[in-house]
Design a protein around this motif. Structure first.
Motif, mmCIF file in Angstrom:
data_model
loop_
_atom_site.group_PDB
_atom_site.id
_atom_site.type_symbol
_atom_site.label_atom_id
_atom_site.label_comp_id
_atom_site.label_asym_id
_atom_site.label_seq_id
_atom_site.Cartn_x
_atom_site.Cartn_y
_atom_site.Cartn_z
ATOM 1 N N ALA A 55 0.837 -1.195 0.000
ATOM 2 C CA ALA A 55 0.000 0.000 0.000
ATOM 3 C C ALA A 55 0.876 1.251 0.000
ATOM 4 O O ALA A 55 2.033 1.212 0.424
ATOM 5 N N GLY A 56 0.309 2.352 -0.431
ATOM 6 C CA GLY A 56 1.055 3.610 -0.481
ATOM 7 C C GLY A 56 1.238 4.277 0.859
ATOM 8 O O GLY A 56 2.013 5.209 0.999
ATOM 9 N N THR A 57 0.523 3.801 1.879
ATOM 10 C CA THR A 57 0.647 4.351 3.229
ATOM 11 C C THR A 57 1.049 3.201 4.141
ATOM 12 O O THR A 57 0.278 2.266 4.350
ATOM 13 N N ILE A 58 2.268 3.287 4.661
ATOM 14 C CA ILE A 58 2.810 2.189 5.459
ATOM 15 C C ILE A 58 3.429 2.690 6.756
ATOM 16 O O ILE A 58 3.782 3.862 6.881
ATOM 17 N N ILE A 91 0.035 3.068 17.847
ATOM 18 C CA ILE A 91 -0.030 1.771 17.179
ATOM 19 C C ILE A 91 -0.046 0.683 18.243
ATOM 20 O O ILE A 91 0.787 0.681 19.147
ATOM 21 N N SER A 92 -0.948 -0.280 18.122
ATOM 22 C CA SER A 92 -1.046 -1.322 19.148
ATOM 23 C C SER A 92 -0.132 -2.520 18.889
ATOM 24 O O SER A 92 -0.123 -3.463 19.667
ATOM 25 N N VAL A 93 0.653 -2.476 17.825
ATOM 26 C CA VAL A 93 1.540 -3.592 17.491
ATOM 27 C C VAL A 93 2.849 -3.463 18.280
ATOM 28 O O VAL A 93 3.475 -2.406 18.267
ATOM 29 N N PRO A 94 3.291 -4.524 18.957
ATOM 30 C CA PRO A 94 4.568 -4.475 19.675
ATOM 31 C C PRO A 94 5.732 -4.218 18.709
ATOM 32 O O PRO A 94 5.712 -4.668 17.563
ATOM 33 N N ALA A 95 6.731 -3.512 19.184
ATOM 34 C CA ALA A 95 7.873 -3.116 18.354
ATOM 35 C C ALA A 95 8.575 -4.312 17.721
ATOM 36 O O ALA A 95 9.014 -4.238 16.572
ATOM 37 N N ASP A 96 8.670 -5.422 18.446
ATOM 38 C CA ASP A 96 9.376 -6.574 17.880
ATOM 39 C C ASP A 96 8.644 -7.147 16.667
ATOM 40 O O ASP A 96 9.260 -7.741 15.787
ATOM 41 N N ASP A 102 7.602 -3.669 6.940
ATOM 42 C CA ASP A 102 6.684 -2.582 6.626
ATOM 43 C C ASP A 102 5.268 -3.128 6.714
ATOM 44 O O ASP A 102 4.967 -4.193 6.178
ATOM 45 N N ILE A 103 4.388 -2.381 7.385
ATOM 46 C CA ILE A 103 3.010 -2.805 7.594
ATOM 47 C C ILE A 103 2.094 -1.773 6.944
ATOM 48 O O ILE A 103 2.236 -0.575 7.206
ATOM 49 N N PRO A 104 1.145 -2.214 6.117
ATOM 50 C CA PRO A 104 0.169 -1.250 5.576
ATOM 51 C C PRO A 104 -0.561 -0.579 6.743
ATOM 52 O O PRO A 104 -1.029 -1.254 7.667
ATOM 53 N N LEU A 105 -0.656 0.751 6.713
ATOM 54 C CA LEU A 105 -1.302 1.462 7.802
ATOM 55 C C LEU A 105 -2.769 1.064 7.936
ATOM 56 O O LEU A 105 -3.311 1.066 9.036
#
Length: 180
Positions: A55-58, A91-96, A102-105
């Protein structure tokens, strides 16, 4: 936001030829919005001939190695550079789980919120208005919840400029390194 965000930025460049560049790791995450096209090309740093699209927003997680970017995608880009640990209230995703990826926003904030962000940035009358959009979006997604021990540690590491250790911090807060 300054406790969590290093910078909010927008970049406009003249069209660039398709070329690949290496970007050094910063140890922190970035939210990146490609406003030229709603796509991001992701190159394998070990084999830049291999390319995937996203995606264009990550949300680009903290990387431990260099990344390869396409200069032709840098024509109109906006983003947020977070401080180490700075994604926690947004963001609720843990840093590890974000590291070296890269995660789509849209997977984090939902498609509607991500589309609204992109649309508002594209409709901004100038760079200042676009920066205001990014700041307002961060404020809308802000949910405090940083553990006090983590907040203390981040402050200690920032103040000590690389000289504080985990042992120093855990001793000061009365936690074992394992518990911390």
């Amino acid at each position: 936001l300054d406790a969590y965000v290093e910078s909010i930025w927008i970049c406009r460049n003249a069209p660039q030829p398709h070329a690949l560049e290496r970007i050094l790791p910063s140890g922190a995450a970035q939210l990146i919005v490609n406003l030229k096209e709603d796509e991001t090309r992701l190159y394998d740093s070990l084999d830049p001939g291999r390319c995937a699209t996203a995606a264009g927003t990550i949300l680009s997680g903290p990387y431990s190695r260099f990344q390869v970017i396409d200069t032709s995608e840098q024509e109109h880009v906006a983003g947020v550079a977070f401080k180490p640990g700075g994604t926690v209230p947004f963001i609720s995703v843990p840093a590890d789980e974000m590291s070296d990826g890269d995660i789509p926003l849209a997977a984090l904030w939902g498609r509607r919120a991500t589309a609204a962000l992109r649309e508002q940035l594209l409709e901004s009358r100038d760079a200042d208005a676009a920066l205001d959009v990014l700041e307002a979006t961060l404020r809308a997604h802000f949910s405090p919840g940083l553990h006090p021990a983590v907040a203390f540690a981040l402050t200690a590491f920032a103040r000590a400029s690389g000289t504080a250790t985990i042992a120093d911090v855990t001793r000061a807060i009365g936690m074992s390194p394992k518990r911390f």
